[in-house]
Design a protein around this motif. Sequence first.
Motif, PDB file in Angstrom:
ATOM      1  N   ASP A   6       3.177  -5.108  -4.963  1.00 15.10           N
ATOM      2  CA  ASP A   6       4.062  -3.939  -4.843  1.00 15.10           C
ATOM      3  C   ASP A   6       5.156  -4.166  -3.788  1.00 15.10           C
ATOM      4  O   ASP A   6       6.040  -3.325  -3.613  1.00 15.10           O
ATOM      5  CB  ASP A   6       3.281  -2.641  -4.575  1.00 15.10           C
ATOM      6  CG  ASP A   6       2.414  -2.692  -3.337  1.00 15.10           C
ATOM      7  OD1 ASP A   6       1.811  -3.750  -3.068  1.00 15.10           O
ATOM      8  OD2 ASP A   6       2.336  -1.678  -2.609  1.00 15.10           O
ATOM      9  N   HIS A   7       5.104  -5.329  -3.118  1.00 17.79           N
ATOM     10  CA  HIS A   7       6.128  -5.661  -2.114  1.00 17.79           C
ATOM     11  C   HIS A   7       6.886  -6.939  -2.438  1.00 17.79           C
ATOM     12  O   HIS A   7       7.955  -7.182  -1.876  1.00 17.79           O
ATOM     13  CB  HIS A   7       5.487  -5.764  -0.729  1.00 17.79           C
ATOM     14  CG  HIS A   7       4.870  -4.473  -0.298  1.00 17.79           C
ATOM     15  ND1 HIS A   7       5.504  -3.568   0.518  1.00 17.79           N
ATOM     16  CD2 HIS A   7       3.679  -3.896  -0.651  1.00 17.79           C
ATOM     17  CE1 HIS A   7       4.733  -2.503   0.680  1.00 17.79           C
ATOM     18  NE2 HIS A   7       3.622  -2.670  -0.032  1.00 17.79           N
TER      19      HIS A   7
ATOM     20  N   ASP B  24       2.971  -2.313   5.308  1.00 20.21           N
ATOM     21  CA  ASP B  24       1.636  -1.795   4.989  1.00 20.21           C
ATOM     22  C   ASP B  24       0.713  -2.078   6.172  1.00 20.21           C
ATOM     23  O   ASP B  24       0.770  -3.154   6.752  1.00 20.21           O
ATOM     24  CB  ASP B  24       1.077  -2.469   3.728  1.00 20.21           C
ATOM     25  CG  ASP B  24       1.624  -1.821   2.464  1.00 20.21           C
ATOM     26  OD1 ASP B  24       2.603  -1.062   2.557  1.00 20.21           O
ATOM     27  OD2 ASP B  24       1.060  -2.092   1.381  1.00 20.21           O
TER      28      ASP B  24
ATOM     29  N   HIS C 156       5.601   5.096   1.095  1.00 23.82           N
ATOM     30  CA  HIS C 156       4.431   4.451   0.482  1.00 23.82           C
ATOM     31  C   HIS C 156       3.426   5.547   0.146  1.00 23.82           C
ATOM     32  O   HIS C 156       2.290   5.567   0.635  1.00 23.82           O
ATOM     33  CB  HIS C 156       3.846   3.418   1.460  1.00 23.82           C
ATOM     34  CG  HIS C 156       3.003   2.353   0.795  1.00 23.82           C
ATOM     35  ND1 HIS C 156       1.710   2.568   0.426  1.00 23.82           N
ATOM     36  CD2 HIS C 156       3.278   1.080   0.445  1.00 23.82           C
ATOM     37  CE1 HIS C 156       1.211   1.457  -0.121  1.00 23.82           C
ATOM     38  NE2 HIS C 156       2.152   0.538  -0.127  1.00 23.82           N
TER      39      HIS C 156
HETATM   40 ZN    ZN Z   1       1.848  -1.611  -0.534  1.00 21.15          ZN
END
Ligand code: ZN
Length: 250
Positions: free
Chosen positions: A64-65, A173, A219
């Motif tokens: 997701d990054h 994160d 996020h």
């Molecule tokens: Zn993430």
Amino acid sequence: MKITFIGTGSGKTSLNRFHSSLIISAGSYDLLVDAGDSISRALLSQNIPYNSINGILITHLHPDHSGGFAALIVQMKMNNRKEPLVIFSHHTLIGTLKNFLSFSYIFTERMGFPIHFTGFNFDDEIQISRELYCIAKKNSHLQEDERYDPSLSYASGSFLFKSLDKIVYYSGDLGSPEDLYLFKEHKADVFITEAVHVSYDSILKMSLKLKPAKVILTHLPDEGIPGINPKRTKNDYMIIAEDGLVVSVK
Ligand SMILES: [Zn+2]
């Protein structure tokens, strides 16, 4: 500085939010922070030209990054990019990012524009552009995974961006509430934190202790943040980000 939230979603794919990503603009330089799955579509949906991006910073390698990184390079080529692109990441991740491109048959010498990779060390000051600096510190987001494959890098960063006298913190994160205090000696003008791996309560505690001028939560899961009081957060101090939110840091 200006911050444009490209995606504000969590690791779970959503129809309401793209995965977390933002652009930090300082002077004429635009730094894209993270390029997760669907990043090209996220930029397109906000009418941000791929080739206006000068650099890409990858905070860590979760998909997701970083999952949209190779696809975004292809879009830049298809849009006739000529300007150089700089990729910033922890030095132990640079080899993987290069392999990600070559294993996707993206050969940098065929792209028509130069791609430079800049690997940094944690705790060093990194010069992004003439006007923009940052410092990365290792957080504990990937600590639990370290037991699985000792041959991998588990670098995951939190970042302090500086331009002129303004400071923007971006958590990336996180792994634990202690990660919120990695830059505790700096008073942030804008403190951007993810809100999935740390509780809302720990974010509130941080805001009381560190007193940043503004807190922005990103996020975010579709189902909302447990413990959050939407009334109390409907103010200028604690902002729940949405895709497309633009914040000027003055
Ligand atoms: Zn993430």
